[in-house]
Design an enzyme around this catalytic site. Structure first.
Site, PDB file in Angstrom:
ATOM      1  N   GLU A 224     -41.463   5.409 -18.587  1.00 45.66           N
ATOM      2  CA  GLU A 224     -40.206   4.768 -18.211  1.00 45.66           C
ATOM      3  C   GLU A 224     -40.386   3.308 -17.779  1.00 45.66           C
ATOM      4  OE1 GLU A 224     -37.897   6.993 -15.428  1.00 45.66           O
ATOM      5  OE2 GLU A 224     -37.880   8.815 -16.643  1.00 45.66           O
ATOM      6  N   GLU A 405     -39.060  14.820 -20.020  1.00 40.26           N
ATOM      7  CA  GLU A 405     -38.418  15.059 -18.726  1.00 40.26           C
ATOM      8  C   GLU A 405     -36.957  15.410 -18.948  1.00 40.26           C
ATOM      9  OE1 GLU A 405     -38.854  12.207 -15.590  1.00 40.26           O
ATOM     10  OE2 GLU A 405     -40.929  11.736 -16.140  1.00 40.26           O
TER      11      GLU A 405
END
Length: 498
Positions: A224, A405
């Site tokens: 991320e 995720e």
């Protein structure tokens, strides 16, 4: 970057962080609206009406591909603890969490879930759940205390033990090189604003590759990068705690460069393993039918998604984002000849992380359309999973995808009978898996899915207030308890479907 652009970016970040409820917005229709309505039940983590949230037993069963990789995910700083053991250096998150006022209740990751000492028992729990894949990260300061130089053998040995233990239990390791724990010594030299940090990351990646060998079938480079940019440099509520829009997008470029250099470092080893980035993608929708809202959603999508997808998968930054930043921005000035070729070094797969959609009004504000979870930034909208996965395949071609995720925080408590009941999480996971299955049916090459998270853990600025795990961690005793969702997920894996 002009002063107006800098102010607009900081304002956009603040609005994204505290999205206000949208009044008078039309309800979604069709399959997306139906799925979202079901998923909304998860927002309060309550039992859906009708009893058991595992679904209608008379409904047609959903089956995933026979070799689908069912998994769960964690990250080093969030679970390991052992912050000062076996040669580990200090990370930016050690510094940040120990700074008064930065984390809820002053919580730190010093002990976390004590996985460093309890890893073997945790791997046994993974085996008992039937996991086929486990995605975790390596702590950079555990390998290089100050971010440079000879690797710390004790650190490498710990991860070797974990990887060997996974193989012994029939679980495939999926290893992330960087999940936000930058060595503090590198931050002291400028951190990700310093171009040299990207090259230090490539050196670290090479040391890890050569130290662990080819026992890892899938490597992920940077987790991320957008969160580092936005939370760390726009909003300031993650390490290193800056609020500087001009610095933020220079950081974005250097993170992308670090990704590409790490890909090239793996190729240079000759190991026959796969590699790709891990990107959190937020589908951006117009909040109404106006052309202004459509335009705002397009530009916001550029900052949220295309800035990272385009550079890695097409070798170019989106023109609308560069124009919005302006020719004098530190990012635009920081792009050197050859950088985008490095960033676009061919990858084998894309790791996608989906949590929430974003809705944009004509003036660029974000509004909330769906119920939110305990994490007030997270809107419960499973259709967004489908839209994100199909968008990647439609716009970038059939690159293999893994969901690394997807999850929900709930106010989990240990009951008098020693169990943890979290039906809302089951409803959330069921609806998002159904959306993922629809994407597969529509041609998306989705290979695996990883729940966030395996364990309750240190949730960054929220400390230990939010629980995201399938497994409850009683922090005073470090006892592990499988939640109802863990038992449900084990059955999903056994059935290879819903």
């Amino acid at each position: 970057m002009s002063i107006l652009t800098r102010r607009r970016l900081l304002r956009r970040a603040a609005l994204s962080a505290t999205a206000t409820a949208g009044a008078g917005l039309s309800a979604a229709t069709g399959a997306g609206g139906l799925i979202a309505a079901t998923g909304a039940l998860a927002a309060g983590c309550d039992t859906p009406k009708g009893g058991d949230p595992s679904g209608d037993p008379t409904a047609e069963r959903v089956r995933f591909p026979h070799d689908f990789g069912w998994g769960a995910a964690t990250s080093a700083y969030q679970i390991e603890g052992a912050a000062k053991e076996d040669g580990r250096g200090e990370s930016v998150w050690d510094t940040f969490s120990h700074t008064p006022g930065r984390t809820r209740n002053g919580d730190t990751g010093d002990v976390a879930a004590d996985h460093y000492h309890r890893w073997a028992d945790d791997l046994d729990l993974m085996r008992d759940l039937g996991l086929r894949s486990y995605r975790f990260s390596i702590s950079w300061p555990r390998i290089q205390a100050d971010g440079t130089g000879k690797p710390n053998q004790r650190g490498l040995d710990f991860y070797k033990r974990v990887i060997d233990g996974l193989h012994e239990r029939g679980i495939a390791p999926m290893v992330t090189l960087f999940h936000w724990d930058l060595p503090q010594a590198l931050q002291d030299d400028g951190g990700w604003e310093n171009r040299d940090t990207a090259h230090r990351f490539a050196d670290y990646a090479d040391a890890v590759y050569r130290g662990i060998g080819d026992q890892v079938p899938v490597w992920l480079t940077i987790n991320e990068p957008k969160t580092v940019v936005q939370n760390g440099y726009l909003w300031g509520h993650h390490a290193p705690g800056r609020q500087d829009a001009d610095a933020a997008y220079l950081v974005a470029h250097h993170l992308q460069l670090a990704h590409g250099l790490a890909v090239r470092a793996l190729r240079a080893t000759g190991y026959d393993t796969r590699i790709g980035p891990a990107l959190n993608l937020h589908p951006c929708y117009p909040a109404d039918d106006s052309p202004a809202a459509a335009s705002a959603a397009t530009l916001h999508d550029g900052y949220e998604n295309r800035l990272y997808l385009d550079s890695i998968l097409t070798g170019a930054y989106p023109a609308d984002v560069l124009a919005d930043l302006g020719p004098d921005s530190r990012m635009v000035k920081g792009i050197r000849d050859g950088d985008l070729a490095v960033i676009a070094s061919p990858v084998d797969l894309l790791a996608v992380q989906y949590y929430t959609p974003l809705y944009l009004t004509g003036n660029g504000n974000t509004v909330t359309r769906w119920p939110t979870s305990e994490a007030d930034w997270q809107q419960i909208y499973p259709q967004g999973m489908y839209d994100t996965l199909t968008r990647v395949t439609r716009d970038y071609g059939p690159i293999p995808i893994t969901v690394t995720e997807n999850g929900l925080p709930c106010p989990d408590t240990l009951g008098p009978d020693g169990t943890v009941d979290d039906p809302g999480r089951i409803a959330f996971l069921r609806d998002h898996l159904a959306a993922a299955h629809r994407a597969i049916a529509d041609g998306v090459p989705l290979e695996s899915y990883h729940v966030w998270s395996l364990l309750d853990n240190f949730e960054w600025a929220e400390g230990y207030e939010q629980r995201w795990g399938l497994i409850y961690v009683d922090y005073p005793t470090q006892r592990r308890v499988l939640k109802r969702s863990a038992h449900w997920y084990r059955q999903v894996i056994r059935d290879n479907g819903l």
